[in-house]
Design an enzyme around this catalytic site. Structure first.
Site, PDB file in Angstrom:
ATOM      1  N   ASN A 138       0.823  -1.209   0.000  1.00  0.00           N
ATOM      2  CA  ASN A 138       0.000   0.000   0.000  1.00  0.00           C
ATOM      3  C   ASN A 138       0.859   1.263   0.000  1.00  0.00           C
ATOM      4  OD1 ASN A 138      -2.385  -1.281  -0.230  1.00  0.00           O
ATOM      5  ND2 ASN A 138      -3.150  -0.833   1.818  1.00  0.00           N
ATOM      6  N   ALA A 167      -2.210  11.080 -12.467  1.00  0.00           N
ATOM      7  CA  ALA A 167      -2.101  12.283 -11.621  1.00  0.00           C
ATOM      8  C   ALA A 167      -3.483  12.829 -11.293  1.00  0.00           C
ATOM      9  CB  ALA A 167      -1.282  13.335 -12.350  1.00  0.00           C
ATOM     10  N   GLY A 168      -3.605  13.469 -10.159  1.00  0.00           N
ATOM     11  CA  GLY A 168      -4.897  14.020  -9.744  1.00  0.00           C
ATOM     12  C   GLY A 168      -4.771  14.762  -8.433  1.00  0.00           C
ATOM     13  N   CYS A 206      -7.800   2.836   3.380  1.00  0.00           N
ATOM     14  CA  CYS A 206      -6.548   2.078   3.532  1.00  0.00           C
ATOM     15  C   CYS A 206      -5.284   2.915   3.425  1.00  0.00           C
ATOM     16  CB  CYS A 206      -6.512   0.961   2.505  1.00  0.00           C
ATOM     17  SG  CYS A 206      -7.676  -0.327   2.886  1.00  0.00           S
TER      18      CYS A 206
HETATM   19  C1  UDX Z   1      -6.343   0.037  -1.780  1.00  0.00           C
HETATM   20  C2  UDX Z   1      -5.395  -1.008  -2.394  1.00  0.00           C
HETATM   21  O1  UDX Z   1      -5.344  -0.828  -3.817  1.00  0.00           O
HETATM   22  C3  UDX Z   1      -5.847  -2.426  -2.031  1.00  0.00           C
HETATM   23  O2  UDX Z   1      -4.943  -3.390  -2.551  1.00  0.00           O
HETATM   24  C4  UDX Z   1      -5.862  -2.481  -0.501  1.00  0.00           C
HETATM   25  O3  UDX Z   1      -6.041  -3.719   0.010  1.00  0.00           O
HETATM   26  C5  UDX Z   1      -6.872  -1.488   0.023  1.00  0.00           C
HETATM   27  O4  UDX Z   1      -6.438  -0.172  -0.368  1.00  0.00           O
HETATM   28  P1  UDX Z   1      -8.711   1.101  -2.350  1.00  0.00           P
HETATM   29  O5  UDX Z   1      -8.516   1.952  -1.130  1.00  0.00           O
HETATM   30  O6  UDX Z   1     -10.034   0.460  -2.569  1.00  0.00           O
HETATM   31  O7  UDX Z   1      -7.618  -0.076  -2.399  1.00  0.00           O
HETATM   32  O8  UDX Z   1      -8.448   2.072  -3.601  1.00  0.00           O
HETATM   33  P2  UDX Z   1      -7.419   2.195  -4.802  1.00  0.00           P
HETATM   34  O9  UDX Z   1      -8.078   1.796  -6.060  1.00  0.00           O
HETATM   35  O10 UDX Z   1      -6.129   1.570  -4.508  1.00  0.00           O
HETATM   36  O11 UDX Z   1      -7.241   3.808  -4.833  1.00  0.00           O
HETATM   37  C6  UDX Z   1      -6.806   4.528  -3.694  1.00  0.00           C
HETATM   38  C7  UDX Z   1      -6.756   6.005  -3.976  1.00  0.00           C
HETATM   39  O12 UDX Z   1      -5.711   6.329  -4.882  1.00  0.00           O
HETATM   40  C8  UDX Z   1      -8.032   6.603  -4.559  1.00  0.00           C
HETATM   41  O13 UDX Z   1      -8.330   7.816  -3.899  1.00  0.00           O
HETATM   42  C9  UDX Z   1      -7.677   6.873  -6.016  1.00  0.00           C
HETATM   43  O14 UDX Z   1      -8.396   7.959  -6.559  1.00  0.00           O
HETATM   44  C10 UDX Z   1      -6.189   7.208  -5.895  1.00  0.00           C
HETATM   45  N1  UDX Z   1      -5.439   6.932  -7.130  1.00  0.00           N
HETATM   46  C11 UDX Z   1      -5.292   5.657  -7.595  1.00  0.00           C
HETATM   47  C12 UDX Z   1      -4.829   7.984  -7.803  1.00  0.00           C
HETATM   48  O15 UDX Z   1      -4.941   9.157  -7.404  1.00  0.00           O
HETATM   49  N2  UDX Z   1      -4.105   7.715  -8.928  1.00  0.00           N
HETATM   50  C13 UDX Z   1      -3.941   6.449  -9.408  1.00  0.00           C
HETATM   51  O16 UDX Z   1      -3.251   6.275 -10.421  1.00  0.00           O
HETATM   52  C14 UDX Z   1      -4.562   5.381  -8.722  1.00  0.00           C
END
Ligand code: UDX
Length: 442
Positions: free
Chosen positions: A216, A260-261, A268
């Protein structure tokens, strides 16, 4: 196999339903009587794509049972999964509160009547397995009983919105085990999924616990890294979409989590990163990169406001429209979402009105901001929030926003400023309608 899952939170319920779906007999145990009664009527407390159908189907076939009776859950079941929640500690918010994890270990020793395995699935700091093992061991010794048991670490990697798919087709299944017997049991549990060519990795228990935090933290670091490059790309006039795309084609880097964002949120990443930094302190270890990841993310979350202030310096008494509140699309979860930080900052600036749209799932936000008179939540029509708005902030990339009707947006707004926090639209396209358009890193 007979599997009991303690607590029907996000991880417990998804895992329980999926274990039943792949053929095991599953008993989900929770202390919340209402939740258990509701689950028996197929009322699912969370939104997760595909979950309701799996719960219904397996409950009907009696492969998935629900109870509040912990004794029943342990006495008649072989493998007990600990999937209770680990909220922030009351005194030190950055630490995980392990009281519920420990409570399950205590319940385990109380009712253990044959060889059983306690599997920690909740995300817990390194060394938690030992705490659980000691709790069980000490009590068994106190009672001068001889009972065989194992403690295993089997962290989850489920993403909200795609959790069922992640469970059924995992990239890898990580199991930290101490004995050959535990290894065999864990291998058997996951056998039906391994037929889909996923791999199971056996390691020592500490490493398994740390793999979860390392994974993570690495993904979060990737996001903060690309966001920092995006901010610099803006200054020098480069384009972050191209940079991410072409960087990602290098297989050593990979193209995922390079979007990016306005930063990461959710239940998590923010919590796990804080917990890892805190665990480091316990061992007198300073996580420099991970601390920087968090710092970059904190700043990134409120970037849309700074971008807006380039055009309207004083934003007091402005009408703000927001599209998207959840921390990412396809979930009803707003925990640690950038939208919360943005709304709090806007309120400090004395804006007149904040109108937010996010499908039907704005309830958590309504609770957080229930005493604020200037915030309005809409769940039906995304264009409703734009009435007389000075600016539109796009904060979550729900699919319907991608095909927005810009004539309609223009008709409703007073000023034509759009700040896209997730880079979902094309500048050239939007500027044709006469909008001022800002995105991240381009
Ligand atoms: C995450 C992990 O991916 C997962 O393996 C773990 O067990 C739980 O935590 P989750 O919290 O559901 O899962 O979301 P995830 O899809 O990983 O995205 C997390 C955050 O990162 C979101 O706010 C998303 O918008 C952001 N994000 C993700 C970005 O800003 N850019 C990206 O390229 C990918």
């Amino acid at each position: 196999m007979k599997i009991a899952i303690f607590w029907t939170g996000y991880v417990g319920l998804v895992s329980g339903a999926c274990f039943a779906e792949i053929g095991h007999e599953v008993m989900c145990v929770d202390v919340d009587e209402r939740k258990i009664e509701n689950l028996k009527k197929w009322i699912i407390p969370i939104y997760e794509f595909g979950l309701e159908e799996i719960v219904k189907n397996n409950y009907a076939h009696k492969r998935l049972l629900f109870t509040t009776d912990a004794k029943l859950g342990i006495e008649f079941w072989d493998i007990i999964f600990n999937a209770v929640w680990t909220p922030p500690d009351k005194e030190n918010h950055n630490k995980a509160d392990l009281q519920y994890v420990e409570a399950v270990a205590r319940t385990f020793w109380k009712y253990i009547n044959s060889y059983k395995i306690l599997v920690n699935k909740s995300t817990v700091p390194v060394g938690t397995w030992k705490i659980c093992k000691n709790i069980i061991q000490e009590e068994i010794e106190k009672r001068k009983e001889k009972k065989e048991f194992d403690v295993v670490s089997n962290p989850e990697f489920l993403r909200e919105g795609t959790a069922i798919k992640d469970f059924m087709l995992p990239d890898r299944i990580v199991c930290g085990v101490e004995t050959q017997k535990a290894k065999e049991y864990m291998g058997n549990i996951y056998k039906p999924i391994l037929r889909n060519y996923s791999s199971i990795v056996f390691t020592d228990i500490k490493s398994a616990e740390l793999i979860k935090y390392a994974s993570n933290s690495f993904l979060a670091t990737k996001i903060s890294f690309i966001n920092e490059i995006a901010n610099f790309a803006e200054i020098v006039g480069a384009n972050i979409e191209d940079i991410s795309k072409w960087m990602g084609l290098d297989k050593r880097i990979g193209n995922r989590f390079l979007h990016a964002g306005i930063g990461y949120g959710g239940s998590c990443f923010p919590k796990d990163i804080k917990a890892l930094i805190e665990t480091g302190k316990d061992y007198d270890f300073d996580f420099k990169i991970i601390k920087a990841t968090e710092e970059v993310n904190e700043k990134q979350k409120t970037l849309p406001i700074k971008k807006y202030q380039k055009y309207q310096k004083n934003i007091a008494w402005k009408n703000i429209a927001i599209w998207g509140l959840t921390f990412k699309p396809k979930t009803d979860d707003t925990r640690e979402a950038p939208s919360i930080d943005i709304i709090k900052e806007l309120l400090k600036e004395w804006v007149a009105k904040i109108s937010c749209f996010d499908k039907e799932w704005a309830n958590q936000m309504k609770n957080i901001f229930q005493w604020e008179e200037h915030i309005f939540f809409f769940e039906e029509d995304m264009y409703e929030v734009l009435e007389n708005a000075d600016v539109l902030f796009l904060l979550t990339e729900w699919d319907e926003f991608r095909i927005a009707d810009f004539w309609k947006i223009k008709e409703k707004m007073i000023w034509n400023i759009i700040i896209d926090g997730r880079n979902i639209w094309e500048k050239e396209n939007i500027e044709k309608y006469g909008f001022i358009y800002e995105w991240i890193g381009k």
